[in-house]
Design a protein around this motif. Structure first.
Motif, short mmCIF file in Angstrom:
data_model
loop_
_atom_site.label_atom_id
_atom_site.label_comp_id
_atom_site.label_asym_id
_atom_site.label_seq_id
_atom_site.Cartn_x
_atom_site.Cartn_y
_atom_site.Cartn_z
N ARG A 25 0.86 -1.18 0.00
CA ARG A 25 0.00 0.00 0.00
C ARG A 25 0.89 1.23 0.00
N PRO A 26 0.38 2.39 -0.37
CA PRO A 26 1.19 3.62 -0.32
C PRO A 26 1.30 4.15 1.10
N PHE A 27 2.33 4.96 1.31
CA PHE A 27 2.57 5.55 2.63
C PHE A 27 2.70 7.07 2.47
N ASP A 28 2.29 7.78 3.50
CA ASP A 28 2.30 9.24 3.48
C ASP A 28 3.59 9.79 4.08
N TYR A 29 4.11 10.83 3.43
CA TYR A 29 5.32 11.51 3.89
C TYR A 29 5.10 13.02 3.85
N ARG A 30 5.86 13.72 4.67
CA ARG A 30 5.73 15.17 4.75
C ARG A 30 6.61 15.84 3.70
N VAL A 31 6.05 16.80 3.01
CA VAL A 31 6.77 17.55 1.99
C VAL A 31 7.20 18.88 2.57
N GLY A 32 8.49 19.12 2.57
CA GLY A 32 9.01 20.38 3.07
C GLY A 32 9.04 21.44 1.98
N VAL A 58 5.99 9.37 -6.05
CA VAL A 58 4.86 10.14 -5.52
C VAL A 58 3.63 9.83 -6.36
N LEU A 59 2.59 9.33 -5.71
CA LEU A 59 1.36 9.02 -6.43
C LEU A 59 0.41 10.22 -6.45
N GLU A 60 0.37 10.96 -5.36
CA GLU A 60 -0.49 12.14 -5.31
C GLU A 60 -0.06 13.03 -4.16
N ARG A 61 -0.49 14.28 -4.22
CA ARG A 61 -0.25 15.24 -3.14
C ARG A 61 -1.58 15.54 -2.44
N LEU A 62 -1.55 15.58 -1.11
CA LEU A 62 -2.77 15.76 -0.32
C LEU A 62 -2.60 16.92 0.65
N ALA A 63 -3.73 17.46 1.05
CA ALA A 63 -3.72 18.54 2.04
C ALA A 63 -3.52 18.01 3.44
N ALA A 64 -3.95 16.79 3.69
CA ALA A 64 -3.82 16.19 5.01
C ALA A 64 -3.73 14.69 4.88
N SER A 65 -3.17 14.04 5.89
CA SER A 65 -3.02 12.58 5.90
C SER A 65 -4.05 11.97 6.83
N ASP A 66 -4.47 10.76 6.54
CA ASP A 66 -5.39 10.05 7.42
C ASP A 66 -4.65 9.25 8.49
N SER A 67 -3.32 9.37 8.49
CA SER A 67 -2.53 8.68 9.50
C SER A 67 -2.46 9.55 10.76
N GLU A 68 -2.56 8.89 11.91
CA GLU A 68 -2.50 9.61 13.18
C GLU A 68 -1.07 9.81 13.66
N ARG A 69 -0.11 9.16 13.05
CA ARG A 69 1.27 9.30 13.46
C ARG A 69 1.90 10.52 12.78
N GLU A 70 2.97 10.98 13.35
CA GLU A 70 3.70 12.09 12.75
C GLU A 70 4.42 11.59 11.50
N LEU A 71 4.28 12.31 10.42
CA LEU A 71 4.82 11.87 9.14
C LEU A 71 6.32 12.13 9.05
N SER A 72 7.01 11.18 8.46
CA SER A 72 8.44 11.38 8.17
C SER A 72 8.57 12.25 6.94
N PRO A 73 9.64 13.04 6.84
CA PRO A 73 9.80 13.90 5.67
C PRO A 73 10.39 13.12 4.49
N LEU A 74 10.16 13.62 3.30
CA LEU A 74 10.86 13.09 2.13
C LEU A 74 12.35 13.35 2.29
N SER A 75 13.16 12.34 1.99
CA SER A 75 14.61 12.54 2.10
C SER A 75 15.11 13.45 0.97
N ARG A 76 14.68 13.16 -0.24
CA ARG A 76 15.01 14.02 -1.37
C ARG A 76 14.20 13.59 -2.58
N VAL A 77 14.13 14.49 -3.54
CA VAL A 77 13.48 14.19 -4.81
C VAL A 77 14.57 13.81 -5.81
N THR A 78 14.55 12.58 -6.25
CA THR A 78 15.57 12.11 -7.20
C THR A 78 15.39 12.74 -8.57
N SER A 79 14.14 12.82 -9.01
CA SER A 79 13.84 13.40 -10.32
C SER A 79 12.42 13.92 -10.29
#
Length: 675
Positions: A25-32, A58-79
């Motif tokens: 399944r996909p996982f949510d990450y924080r975009v800085g 990245v499959l999609e960008r969202l305004a909020a996550s449905d996860s209750e945990r604190e999101l980890s940030p993206l490490s970097r954008v490769t391309s």
């Protein structure tokens, strides 16, 4: 103090490259703020997952996550290149679910590895498509409803058809021209096409047709064999909308063509279209799922017809597009069996058992002056198997009990008893020579070859037709084409070269060997191979003739003589329905150790009715690093509950994966090979 940039969509839903069923399944990450502009849907990223850095998309960008945990940030954008479009993401998900696989595994098949230099390079300039005479329908003009199909594609309609191509060296048999014309009609309507073929020989033929119809820059080739730079360049050309037509092998089925209007597959019965990597999807099914999801036209074509295609025709999902019987008989070569009447048997009483009946020699003598004659031999090599002449005991090595073989053009000598004895027999396994071999059962020194390969066949034909050119095509030495001058061409199935102007005649030897294979699809595959030979021979009106040496009563041989692949497929499908074999039933196989399969059976909550067959050992297969045999569990259920069975089996693999249970299992849904 400068203000902190605001990220309007701070959540990125990422497909992480992890092939664990319980994490499918996909996982949510924080975009800085630093990644906001580059982390577009479809971009490649690096994320931290389970303590390690992993690739993801990245499959999609969202305004909020449905996860209750604190999101980890993206490490970097490769391309920031959006290589995973929403349409391809939906297709990948559908394929993974259909085959009880993981999204990450299918995504590796769909998206080639990044080639940075190619991605940064300027795209090639492509001129407009060349002018085309719309009145010339090409190969489609030989079929009553062919021009109407082209017009439907130009209008933007979504027809779905099975094109039963006439097996003839004639315009009506030029499937590549028909595919190119269909792609051009779709492009004229402002939409794109994906054309898939099984192998490189078919691709070369399709490439030549597309060069004529679309121009050299009007399409791209997407194949896994092209190399990383060339493959990624073709992928980007389709992704960016630089071209509307993509051709290739099974790697092209996921090509991100914009405004897709047509997907087409040639010879869907070829097992090369079945992926050899998990989850083992078949290109025919991938394209059908894509046509359904993206609402585009679907075209399957072949000289033969698979049972899967026949099932779609009978259900009405595909509409048959075929020539009438009169036209087929006029344009295809004349096909007959070697012993097809009592008169023929009376003339040659040994014809039923002879490998080369008298009628084969008559055909060669009649057609050889007009051009080359093709001999299709099912096996390569020389004397593929040796047995005792008297008791039929297989010739085996005294040291390791391996099979004995005789080298090509090996001389024979007379033994003390006056009978022919083979000299310098060699073991295939250990190489030990057996110059004084004798049968351990009856002590005979005479040998015979129940299975003769292409090399020995070429040698026998050279003796029977002296001063005649003999050409061979098999294995690693495949001839692409032969001249139209008189010659005998000996080839194995799939290695038959084309002939300039078509073959004057063809002989199908040892037809029983293809029919007696221990495989559910043996007859279907044999007919497909034979019709491919018929397609290389000149029309019957020009003297083209084909003869099949073997049992004339075999159903596949009778279908060949009638040139009736549709009738054969319909009868084959009916028999499979009675026996509950695919595609009339959903069949899933699970391979693994005995303990693993026992655990799978215990955890499985299969829908009713589901048959559990086995497990049974797989001959010659063992677990890596051990001598323990690999066993196979077969699950069978009606088509109506097939999806439920696949979901239940995927739940089992997810549970075993989450518990980190030992013992891997290999799951195949709708396997191509079912011995």
């Amino acid at each position: 103090m400068p203000e902190t940039p605001i990220v309007t969509l701070p959540v990125a839903r990422v497909a992480v490259d992890v092939s664990l069923p319980h994490l499918d399944r996909p996982f949510d990450y924080r975009v800085g703020p630093a990644e906001d502009e580059a982390a577009v849907p479809g971009a490649r990223v690096r994320v931290r997952f389970a303590g390690r850095l992993r690739d993801g998309f990245v499959l999609e960008r969202l305004a909020a996550s449905d996860s209750e945990r604190e999101l980890s940030p993206l490490s970097r954008v490769t391309s920031s290149e959006p290589v995973v479009t929403p349409e391809i993401a939906r297709l990948v998900r559908a394929v993974a679910d259909h085959y009880a696989g993981c999204f990450a595994d299918v995504l590796r098949l769909a998206v080639p590895p990044r080639h940075a230099a190619t991605e940064k390079a300027e795209p090639a300039q492509r001129p407009p498509l060349p002018e085309l005479d719309l009145a010339d329908a090409g190969a489609w003009g030989e079929y009553a409803t062919g021009p109407a199909l082209l017009e439907a594609l130009r209008r933007g309609d979504r027809p779905r058809a099975y094109w039963q191509v006439v097996p003839a060296h004639h315009r009506s048999g030029d499937w590549a021209d028909g595919f190119a014309a269909a792609a051009r009609a779709t492009a004229d309507g402002g939409r794109g096409s994906v054309l898939v073929v099984p192998d490189q020989r078919d691709l070369a033929r399709l490439r030549a047709a597309c060069n004529r119809v679309l121009g050299r820059t009007g399409f791209v080739e997407l194949t896994a064999e092209a190399g990383p730079a060339a493959r990624y360049r073709a992928f980007l050309a389709a992704l960016r909308g630089d071209v509307r037509v993509v051709i290739g092998n099974r790697a092209a089925a996921y090509a991100p063509v914009r405004d897709l209007g047509l997907v087409a597959v040639w010879d869907d019965g070829d097992d090369l279209l079945a992926e050899q990597r998990a989850p083992y999807p078949h290109t025919r099914t991938v394209l059908a799922l894509r046509a359904t999801q993206q609402q585009c036209a679907f075209l399957a074509a072949g000289y033969g017809r698979s049972c899967e295609a026949e099932q779609w025709v009978q259900r009405g999902w595909l509409r048959e597009l075929a020539a009438d019987r009169t036209q087929t008989r006029h344009t295809a070569a004349r096909v007959r069996a070697a012993v097809d009447s009592d008169l023929a048997l009376a003339r040659d009483p040994a014809a039923r058992s002879a490998r080369l009946p008298h009628e084969v020699f008559e055909l060669v003598r009649a057609t050889l002056p007009q051009g080359p004659v093709l001999f299709q031999v099912p096996r390569s090599g020389y004397l593929v198997a040796l047995v005792c002449q008297d008791c039929r005991e297989p010739a085996r090595c005294r040291r390791c009990h391996g099979p004995l073989r005789q080298q090509q053009r090996q001389q024979r000598q007379r033994g003390a008893d006056g009978r022919a004895a083979a000299v310098d027999l060699g073991c295939v396994w250990c190489g030990l020579l057996h110059p004084d071999w004798s049968c351990p059962i009856c002590e005979s020194r005479s040998l015979r070859a129940p299975v003769v390969g292409a090399d020995r066949t070429a040698e026998e034909l050279g003796r029977a037709f002296p001063n005649t050119v003999i050409r061979q095509s098999s294995g690693s030495q495949v001839l692409p084409e032969v001249p139209g001058t008189p010659a005998l061409v000996v080839a194995t199935p799939g290695a038959e070269p084309t002939a300039e102007g078509g073959y004057a005649g063809a002989v199908l030897l040892d037809t029983q060997l293809l029919l007696l294979r221990v495989d559910l699809r043996a007859s279907e595959e044999a007919l497909r191979r034979w019709l491919a030979v018929v397609a290389l021979v000149r029309p019957g009106a020009d003297g083209g003739s084909v003869i099949a040496a073997g049992d004339s009563a075999a159903r596949a041989v009778q279908a060949l003589v009638r040139l009736d692949p549709a009738g054969f497929a319909a009868r084959e499908l009916a028999e499979r329905a009675e026996a509950h074999f695919p595609p009339a039933a959903k069949v899933v196989t699970v391979d693994g150790a005995a303990g693993t399969l026992a655990e799978v059976v215990q955890l499985l909550r299969a829908p009713e009715p589901t048959e559990v067959l086995g497990p049974v050992p797989l001959p010659g297969a063992s677990l890596a690093g051990t001598e323990d045999p690999v066993e196979r569990l077969t699950l069978r259920t009606p088509l109506s509950t097939g999806s439920a069975l696949v979901r239940a089996l995927k739940d089992v693999t997810a549970v075993r994966s989450a518990k980190k249970n030992e013992g891997a299992q290999r799951v195949r849904v709708d396997p191509v090979v079912l011995g």
